[in-house]
Design a protein around this motif. Structure first.
Motif, PDB file in Angstrom:
ATOM      1  N   ASP A  11       0.830  -1.205   0.000  1.00  0.00           N
ATOM      2  CA  ASP A  11       0.000   0.000   0.000  1.00  0.00           C
ATOM      3  C   ASP A  11       0.867   1.259   0.000  1.00  0.00           C
ATOM      4  OD1 ASP A  11       1.057  -0.334   2.484  1.00  0.00           O
ATOM      5  OD2 ASP A  11      -0.814  -0.075   3.597  1.00  0.00           O
ATOM      6  N   TYR A  12       2.081   1.146  -0.539  1.00  0.00           N
ATOM      7  CA  TYR A  12       3.000   2.286  -0.572  1.00  0.00           C
ATOM      8  C   TYR A  12       2.936   3.058  -1.884  1.00  0.00           C
ATOM      9  CZ  TYR A  12       5.326   0.734   3.697  1.00  0.00           C
ATOM     10  OH  TYR A  12       5.608   0.393   4.990  1.00  0.00           O
ATOM     11  N   GLY A  13       2.055   2.678  -2.770  1.00  0.00           N
ATOM     12  CA  GLY A  13       2.056   3.318  -4.080  1.00  0.00           C
ATOM     13  C   GLY A  13       3.230   2.801  -4.889  1.00  0.00           C
ATOM     14  N   TYR A  36      23.680  -3.631   0.054  1.00  0.00           N
ATOM     15  CA  TYR A  36      22.966  -2.416   0.461  1.00  0.00           C
ATOM     16  C   TYR A  36      21.767  -2.191  -0.456  1.00  0.00           C
ATOM     17  CZ  TYR A  36      26.964  -0.943   3.350  1.00  0.00           C
ATOM     18  OH  TYR A  36      27.951  -0.850   4.296  1.00  0.00           O
ATOM     19  N   LEU A  37      20.712  -1.638   0.107  1.00  0.00           N
ATOM     20  CA  LEU A  37      19.538  -1.267  -0.679  1.00  0.00           C
ATOM     21  C   LEU A  37      19.040   0.108  -0.241  1.00  0.00           C
ATOM     22  CD1 LEU A  37      17.431  -4.572  -0.746  1.00  0.00           C
ATOM     23  CD2 LEU A  37      18.774  -3.593  -2.633  1.00  0.00           C
ATOM     24  N   MET A  38      18.575   0.896  -1.202  1.00  0.00           N
ATOM     25  CA  MET A  38      17.884   2.150  -0.936  1.00  0.00           C
ATOM     26  C   MET A  38      16.458   2.002  -1.454  1.00  0.00           C
ATOM     27  SD  MET A  38      20.546   5.264  -1.822  1.00  0.00           S
ATOM     28  CE  MET A  38      20.889   4.725  -3.497  1.00  0.00           C
ATOM     29  N   VAL A  39      15.485   2.328  -0.605  1.00  0.00           N
ATOM     30  CA  VAL A  39      14.077   2.183  -0.965  1.00  0.00           C
ATOM     31  C   VAL A  39      13.416   3.556  -0.908  1.00  0.00           C
ATOM     32  CG1 VAL A  39      11.892   1.048  -0.423  1.00  0.00           C
ATOM     33  CG2 VAL A  39      14.069  -0.114   0.062  1.00  0.00           C
ATOM     34  N   PHE A  40      12.795   3.977  -2.019  1.00  0.00           N
ATOM     35  CA  PHE A  40      12.038   5.225  -2.076  1.00  0.00           C
ATOM     36  C   PHE A  40      10.582   4.873  -2.371  1.00  0.00           C
ATOM     37  CE2 PHE A  40      16.146   7.091  -3.995  1.00  0.00           C
ATOM     38  CZ  PHE A  40      16.701   7.214  -2.725  1.00  0.00           C
ATOM     39  N   ALA A  41       9.685   5.259  -1.466  1.00  0.00           N
ATOM     40  CA  ALA A  41       8.269   4.906  -1.600  1.00  0.00           C
ATOM     41  C   ALA A  41       7.395   6.148  -1.605  1.00  0.00           C
ATOM     42  CB  ALA A  41       7.851   3.994  -0.447  1.00  0.00           C
ATOM     43  N   ARG A  91       0.197   7.254  -1.023  1.00  0.00           N
ATOM     44  CA  ARG A  91       0.979   7.889   0.034  1.00  0.00           C
ATOM     45  C   ARG A  91       0.201   7.993   1.331  1.00  0.00           C
ATOM     46  NH1 ARG A  91      -0.680  12.173  -3.153  1.00  0.00           N
ATOM     47  NH2 ARG A  91      -1.844  13.807  -2.093  1.00  0.00           N
ATOM     48  N   ALA A  92      -1.139   7.865   1.272  1.00  0.00           N
ATOM     49  CA  ALA A  92      -1.929   7.928   2.497  1.00  0.00           C
ATOM     50  C   ALA A  92      -1.560   6.787   3.441  1.00  0.00           C
ATOM     51  CB  ALA A  92      -3.417   7.866   2.174  1.00  0.00           C
ATOM     52  N   ALA A  93      -0.919   5.739   2.895  1.00  0.00           N
ATOM     53  CA  ALA A  93      -0.502   4.629   3.738  1.00  0.00           C
ATOM     54  C   ALA A  93       0.661   5.026   4.639  1.00  0.00           C
ATOM     55  CB  ALA A  93      -0.076   3.439   2.868  1.00  0.00           C
ATOM     56  N   ILE A  94       1.325   6.141   4.331  1.00  0.00           N
ATOM     57  CA  ILE A  94       2.425   6.637   5.152  1.00  0.00           C
ATOM     58  C   ILE A  94       1.951   7.926   5.783  1.00  0.00           C
ATOM     59  CG2 ILE A  94       4.866   7.248   5.181  1.00  0.00           C
ATOM     60  CD1 ILE A  94       5.117   5.864   2.478  1.00  0.00           C
ATOM     61  N   PRO A  95       1.344   7.889   6.986  1.00  0.00           N
ATOM     62  CA  PRO A  95       0.733   9.071   7.573  1.00  0.00           C
ATOM     63  C   PRO A  95       1.721  10.218   7.708  1.00  0.00           C
ATOM     64  CG  PRO A  95       0.203   7.103   8.838  1.00  0.00           C
ATOM     65  CD  PRO A  95       1.272   6.731   7.871  1.00  0.00           C
ATOM     66  N   ARG A  96       1.234  11.439   7.560  1.00  0.00           N
ATOM     67  CA  ARG A  96       2.072  12.614   7.733  1.00  0.00           C
ATOM     68  C   ARG A  96       1.381  13.572   8.676  1.00  0.00           C
ATOM     69  NH1 ARG A  96      -0.419  13.043   2.786  1.00  0.00           N
ATOM     70  NH2 ARG A  96      -1.392  15.021   2.264  1.00  0.00           N
ATOM     71  N   ASP A  97       2.178  14.330   9.418  1.00  0.00           N
ATOM     72  CA  ASP A  97       1.642  15.275  10.383  1.00  0.00           C
ATOM     73  C   ASP A  97       1.496  16.629   9.717  1.00  0.00           C
ATOM     74  OD1 ASP A  97       3.926  13.796  12.701  1.00  0.00           O
ATOM     75  OD2 ASP A  97       1.859  13.246  12.270  1.00  0.00           O
ATOM     76  N   SER A  98       0.297  16.963   9.287  1.00  0.00           N
ATOM     77  CA  SER A  98       0.088  18.195   8.542  1.00  0.00           C
ATOM     78  C   SER A  98       0.399  19.424   9.350  1.00  0.00           C
ATOM     79  CB  SER A  98      -1.361  18.264   8.037  1.00  0.00           C
ATOM     80  OG  SER A  98      -2.261  18.188   9.125  1.00  0.00           O
ATOM     81  N   GLY A  99       0.352  19.308  10.676  1.00  0.00           N
ATOM     82  CA  GLY A  99       0.620  20.473  11.490  1.00  0.00           C
ATOM     83  C   GLY A  99       2.079  20.653  11.848  1.00  0.00           C
TER      84      GLY A  99
END
Length: 373
Positions: A287-289, A300-305, A332-340
């Protein structure tokens, strides 16, 4: 841009020249956008159009970010001046009224005083002391009004430049997508067949699990050589123009901890690889888009979601600074963000970053360079 520069000259030359932060920020932004326009023009005939367009887009993003900051500061400054002006309006109205009365009263009346000539003399001396103070108040008020007017002109002109810059930036993104799709000069490595990848995805329940599954696949012995990624620790550039919204293992509003960084950025922001790397996977995941998984060095791995668009093909070996996608995806809604959160002010999209060595997540703070906001 020239309208903005002219407005800035009026603002900086104003009576309160000490308050130049909004104007200075907008002036730097105007210069940055002019430089970005030059880079974009050069990209048309560049031998490596992908690299040239990437550089121009990054320059536009930086300039537009500075312009937004200048607008924000100008708005705050104007609000501050208006608040002081409103708070003092009653007292200043009385002072203005007193001056107007003095100017319109008959001269003979001003010279008379009920206590006689001595009182008249004393009142005259008092008025000679008060009048300069009253005039100083009027000058101060005039200066504030002129600053408000200059700030308003700055914001209007900067808003027009912002809209024009955003249109140009969108056109450049379209050109970049086309240039990436036409690119054929990148080295490639042997990659897993689609059946193997489908099995990994089917057995994956978390992003970490998917990354671990990739790390266990056999290496390609004929893969092109890539500089040792371990040497880059502490010196990596951020893959996107943005601000740190949530740190490594920091809980979100729901109490969920993630072993990576969440960056607040603008919709459509360009994401680039900070180190030469192989594209191990690109596409939707859980659900990461859209997700892109890069291998900078074996182990090594780099992951951008959280990508709206993903560039490149699985197996391509990308140089440092190569574009890998644009931020913004319904998932991206699966990764909550703090709008404030202040760190995300003015930014309404997010990119999630994970670094892993084998099955161990790494704290990005130990790898990326980041200036404090």
């Amino acid at each position: 841009m020239r309208r903005l520069a002219a407005c800035l000259a009026l603002f900086i030359a104003g009576p309160l020249a000490a308050q130049t932060d909004p104007g200075a920020a907008a002036r730097r932004a105007a210069d940055a956008l002019d430089a970005a326009a030059v880079e974009l023009a050069r990209a048309e005939g560049a031998q490596n159009r992908v690299a040239a367009l990437t550089e121009a887009i990054r320059a536009y993003e930086s300039g537009l970010a500075s312009l937004r900051e200048g607008l924000r500061r100008a708005s705050l400054r104007e609000a501050s001046i208006r608040a002081v002006f409103d708070a003092e309006s009653g007292r200043l109205s009385q002072l203005v009224g007193a001056l107007q009365t003095m100017q319109t009263a008959p001269e003979a009346t001003l010279l008379l005083h009920p206590s006689g000539p001595v009182g008249t003399a004393r009142s005259g001396m008092m008025m000679s002391d008060v009048t300069p103070a009253l005039q100083s108040e009027i000058d101060r008020l005039r200066g504030r009004l002129e600053e408000i007017a200059a700030l308003r002109r700055l914001q209007e002109d900067a808003s027009e430049d912002l809209e024009a810059g955003l249109r140009t930036l969108q056109e450049a993104r379209v050109e970049l997508s086309r240039a990436v799709s036409e690119r054929t000069d990148l080295p490639r490595r042997v990659v897993e067949d689609e059946g193997t990848m489908r099995n990994i995805i089917a057995g994956t329940e978390t992003l970490a699990g998917f990354a671990e599954g990739l790390s266990e696949l056999p290496a390609d012995p004929e893969a092109p050589a890539i500089p040792d990624f371990a040497a880059a620790q502490g010196d990596l550039a951020l893959p996107v123009e943005g601000n740190l919204l949530r740190a490594f293992d920091e809980a979100d509003a729901a109490g969920v901890q993630r072993p990576g960084w969440l960056l607040a950025t603008t919709p459509g922001a360009l994401v680039t690889t900070p180190w030469p790397a192989t594209v191990r996977y690109r596409g939707p995941l859980l659900d990461y888009g859209n997700v892109i998984v890069l291998e900078p060095t074996a182990g090594y791995l780099m992951v951008f979601a959280g990508l709206r668009e993903v560039y490149g093909e699985t197996g391509q070996v990308l140089p440092a600074g190569a574009p890998v996608g644009l931020v913004g995806d319904p998932g991206r809604a699966a990764i909550p963000r703090d709008s404030g959160d202040e760190a995300g002010q003015g930014r309404i999209d997010t990119l999630y970053i994970e670094l892993r060595q084998g099955d161990t997540p790494l704290d990005p703070a130990e790898w990326f360079r980041r200036t404090e906001d």
